[in-house]
Write a protein that holds these residues in place. Structure first.
Motif, PDB file in Angstrom:
ATOM      1  N   VAL A  67      34.640  33.833  19.215  1.00  0.00           N
ATOM      2  CA  VAL A  67      34.100  32.470  19.109  1.00  0.00           C
ATOM      3  C   VAL A  67      35.155  31.476  19.578  1.00  0.00           C
ATOM      4  O   VAL A  67      36.292  31.499  19.098  1.00  0.00           O
ATOM      5  CB  VAL A  67      33.672  32.159  17.664  1.00  0.00           C
ATOM      6  N   PHE A  68      34.764  30.601  20.518  1.00  0.00           N
ATOM      7  CA  PHE A  68      35.718  29.675  21.109  1.00  0.00           C
ATOM      8  C   PHE A  68      35.255  28.232  21.021  1.00  0.00           C
ATOM      9  O   PHE A  68      34.063  27.941  20.937  1.00  0.00           O
ATOM     10  CB  PHE A  68      35.955  30.015  22.579  1.00  0.00           C
ATOM     11  N   ASN A  69      36.182  27.327  21.097  1.00  0.00           N
ATOM     12  CA  ASN A  69      36.119  25.874  21.161  1.00  0.00           C
ATOM     13  C   ASN A  69      35.416  25.262  19.946  1.00  0.00           C
ATOM     14  O   ASN A  69      34.885  25.973  19.085  1.00  0.00           O
ATOM     15  CB  ASN A  69      35.588  25.376  22.513  1.00  0.00           C
ATOM     16  N   SER A  70      35.434  23.948  19.886  1.00  0.00           N
ATOM     17  CA  SER A  70      34.940  23.243  18.697  1.00  0.00           C
ATOM     18  C   SER A  70      33.426  23.367  18.525  1.00  0.00           C
ATOM     19  O   SER A  70      32.904  23.035  17.460  1.00  0.00           O
ATOM     20  CB  SER A  70      35.329  21.765  18.767  1.00  0.00           C
ATOM     21  N   TYR A  71      32.734  23.850  19.560  1.00  0.00           N
ATOM     22  CA  TYR A  71      31.287  24.034  19.465  1.00  0.00           C
ATOM     23  C   TYR A  71      30.917  25.459  19.063  1.00  0.00           C
ATOM     24  O   TYR A  71      29.733  25.804  19.041  1.00  0.00           O
ATOM     25  CB  TYR A  71      30.622  23.645  20.784  1.00  0.00           C
ATOM     26  N   MET A  72      31.923  26.263  18.758  1.00  0.00           N
ATOM     27  CA  MET A  72      31.722  27.613  18.204  1.00  0.00           C
ATOM     28  C   MET A  72      30.805  28.460  19.093  1.00  0.00           C
ATOM     29  O   MET A  72      29.793  29.008  18.666  1.00  0.00           O
ATOM     30  CB  MET A  72      31.151  27.528  16.784  1.00  0.00           C
ATOM     31  N   VAL A  73      31.207  28.563  20.358  1.00  0.00           N
ATOM     32  CA  VAL A  73      30.426  29.334  21.335  1.00  0.00           C
ATOM     33  C   VAL A  73      30.828  30.796  21.267  1.00  0.00           C
ATOM     34  O   VAL A  73      32.017  31.139  21.240  1.00  0.00           O
ATOM     35  CB  VAL A  73      30.651  28.798  22.760  1.00  0.00           C
ATOM     36  N   ASN A  74      29.840  31.661  21.274  1.00  0.00           N
ATOM     37  CA  ASN A  74      30.084  33.100  21.341  1.00  0.00           C
ATOM     38  C   ASN A  74      30.340  33.507  22.791  1.00  0.00           C
ATOM     39  O   ASN A  74      29.445  33.394  23.642  1.00  0.00           O
ATOM     40  CB  ASN A  74      28.880  33.881  20.821  1.00  0.00           C
ATOM     41  N   THR A  75      31.551  33.965  23.058  1.00  0.00           N
ATOM     42  CA  THR A  75      31.854  34.589  24.345  1.00  0.00           C
ATOM     43  C   THR A  75      31.833  36.092  24.133  1.00  0.00           C
ATOM     44  O   THR A  75      32.451  36.607  23.203  1.00  0.00           O
ATOM     45  CB  THR A  75      33.230  34.142  24.865  1.00  0.00           C
TER      46      THR A  75
ATOM     47  N   ASP B 213      29.626  33.957  29.359  1.00  0.00           N
ATOM     48  CA  ASP B 213      29.948  32.597  28.928  1.00  0.00           C
ATOM     49  C   ASP B 213      31.441  32.417  28.603  1.00  0.00           C
ATOM     50  O   ASP B 213      31.870  32.607  27.462  1.00  0.00           O
ATOM     51  CB  ASP B 213      29.092  32.162  27.743  1.00  0.00           C
ATOM     52  N   PRO B 214      32.230  32.017  29.608  1.00  0.00           N
ATOM     53  CA  PRO B 214      33.676  31.803  29.411  1.00  0.00           C
ATOM     54  C   PRO B 214      33.936  30.471  28.701  1.00  0.00           C
ATOM     55  O   PRO B 214      34.177  29.448  29.330  1.00  0.00           O
ATOM     56  CB  PRO B 214      34.218  31.788  30.849  1.00  0.00           C
ATOM     57  N   ALA B 215      33.916  30.493  27.392  1.00  0.00           N
ATOM     58  CA  ALA B 215      33.948  29.258  26.593  1.00  0.00           C
ATOM     59  C   ALA B 215      35.345  28.870  26.125  1.00  0.00           C
ATOM     60  O   ALA B 215      35.504  27.812  25.507  1.00  0.00           O
ATOM     61  CB  ALA B 215      33.032  29.412  25.379  1.00  0.00           C
TER      62      ALA B 215
ATOM     63  N   LEU C  85      29.482  36.050  33.814  1.00  0.00           N
ATOM     64  CA  LEU C  85      28.112  35.570  33.924  1.00  0.00           C
ATOM     65  C   LEU C  85      27.933  34.359  33.022  1.00  0.00           C
ATOM     66  O   LEU C  85      28.350  34.369  31.870  1.00  0.00           O
ATOM     67  CB  LEU C  85      27.118  36.664  33.515  1.00  0.00           C
ATOM     68  N   VAL C  86      27.295  33.319  33.545  1.00  0.00           N
ATOM     69  CA  VAL C  86      27.049  32.092  32.791  1.00  0.00           C
ATOM     70  C   VAL C  86      25.569  32.024  32.436  1.00  0.00           C
ATOM     71  O   VAL C  86      24.710  32.147  33.311  1.00  0.00           O
ATOM     72  CB  VAL C  86      27.455  30.859  33.632  1.00  0.00           C
ATOM     73  N   THR C  87      25.259  31.828  31.146  1.00  0.00           N
ATOM     74  CA  THR C  87      23.853  31.710  30.755  1.00  0.00           C
ATOM     75  C   THR C  87      23.288  30.337  31.101  1.00  0.00           C
ATOM     76  O   THR C  87      22.109  30.205  31.419  1.00  0.00           O
ATOM     77  CB  THR C  87      23.656  31.965  29.254  1.00  0.00           C
ATOM     78  N   HIS C  88      24.141  29.305  31.024  1.00  0.00           N
ATOM     79  CA  HIS C  88      23.761  27.945  31.432  1.00  0.00           C
ATOM     80  C   HIS C  88      25.036  27.124  31.518  1.00  0.00           C
ATOM     81  O   HIS C  88      26.079  27.525  30.999  1.00  0.00           O
ATOM     82  CB  HIS C  88      22.753  27.321  30.470  1.00  0.00           C
TER      83      HIS C  88
ATOM     84  N   ALA D  84      28.882  22.194  29.113  1.00  0.00           N
ATOM     85  CA  ALA D  84      30.343  22.235  29.104  1.00  0.00           C
ATOM     86  C   ALA D  84      30.909  23.255  28.120  1.00  0.00           C
ATOM     87  O   ALA D  84      31.881  23.958  28.436  1.00  0.00           O
ATOM     88  CB  ALA D  84      30.894  20.841  28.784  1.00  0.00           C
ATOM     89  N   ASP D  85      30.343  23.331  26.935  1.00  0.00           N
ATOM     90  CA  ASP D  85      30.917  24.219  25.923  1.00  0.00           C
ATOM     91  C   ASP D  85      30.853  25.688  26.323  1.00  0.00           C
ATOM     92  O   ASP D  85      31.591  26.510  25.778  1.00  0.00           O
ATOM     93  CB  ASP D  85      30.263  23.997  24.554  1.00  0.00           C
ATOM     94  N   HIS D  86      29.991  26.028  27.279  1.00  0.00           N
ATOM     95  CA  HIS D  86      29.852  27.425  27.706  1.00  0.00           C
ATOM     96  C   HIS D  86      30.655  27.764  28.954  1.00  0.00           C
ATOM     97  O   HIS D  86      30.774  28.952  29.292  1.00  0.00           O
ATOM     98  CB  HIS D  86      28.381  27.756  27.941  1.00  0.00           C
ATOM     99  N   VAL D  87      31.195  26.763  29.649  1.00  0.00           N
ATOM    100  CA  VAL D  87      31.877  27.029  30.918  1.00  0.00           C
ATOM    101  C   VAL D  87      33.300  26.489  30.965  1.00  0.00           C
ATOM    102  O   VAL D  87      33.951  26.549  32.009  1.00  0.00           O
ATOM    103  CB  VAL D  87      31.081  26.457  32.111  1.00  0.00           C
TER     104      VAL D  87
END
Length: 213
Positions: free
Chosen positions: A7-15, A29-31, A56-59, A62-65
């Motif tokens: 889990v990365f960044n302040s938006y808690m994205v699952n990479t 998703d390189p978060a 691979l990027v799902t969308h 910003a929080d996902h890329v």
């Protein structure tokens, strides 16, 4: 396939790091948003002996890329893929990334684009790209039939769905995508979303209050 979640960044994205039988690797998703977070990701790959082949990027929110630049600087020869309809949002990412609390940076261009139902084969992995629009332009999910798992980005969460009030969002479009592309997968399919905990298709069909048959 082995799957590792960080889990990365302040938006808690699952990479997600996917590892094949021969330790070839895919990042979904390189978060990772700074050098410290990238070190966590890279050290994990080194620890596993992973040979990174693609991201691979799902969308393109910003929080996902946010980790794209760090990733491509360290591994410039890998394949970096997103849907072509995500490109305008991706190219505009700095205009809203700073509002979200991220630092401005130069984002690398994708090396390839994928299309709906495209199959991506790598070693013993076979991944299928499913168009799951409604949250953002070009939103996709990544499905492995053999491993019975789907990475849903911000389309489908455990007992929830992605926001539809942002640019390119539509509740009706997202609901249709979930019903037609995700709920038609086998019930036992593991759902690994872009935020939060895992679920299954069967569980969501019964208990998701936003999209329930």
């Amino acid at each position: 396939m082995k799957i590792y979640r960080t889990v990365f960044n302040s938006y808690m994205v699952n990479t997600y790091l996917l590892l094949s039988e021969n330790k070839q690797a895919v990042i979904i998703d390189p978060a990772f948003a700074n050098q410290q977070e990238w070190d966590i990701m890279n050290n994990k790959m080194l620890e596993l002996g992973a040979s990174l082949q693609m991201a691979l990027v799902t969308h393109a929110h910003a929080d996902h890329v946010m980790g794209a630049a760090l990733l491509m600087k360290a591994y410039p020869k890998i394949t970096f893929m997103m849907h072509k309809d995500s490109l305008p949002l991706y190219q505009d990412v700095n205009n809203y990334a700073m509002i979200m609390g991220f630092e401005k940076q130069e984002f690398p261009q994708p090396t390839q684009f994928y299309a709906d139902n495209q199959q991506i084969d790598m070693d013993n992995l076979r991944l299928t790209i499913l168009s799951t629009l409604g949250h953002a332009p070009g939103s996709v999910s990544v499905y492995s039939r053999e491993d019975k798992v789907v990475f849903t980005g911000d389309a489908l969460f455990r007992c929830s769905i992605g926001r539809t009030d942002l640019q390119g969002g539509s509740f009706d479009v997202l609901k249709q995508a979930i019903q037609q592309k995700l709920y038609t997968l086998p019930d036992e399919t593991l759902v690994l979303p872009g935020h939060g905990d895992a679920s299954t298709i069967e569980f969501e069909k019964h208990y998701n209050p936003f999209v329930n048959d």
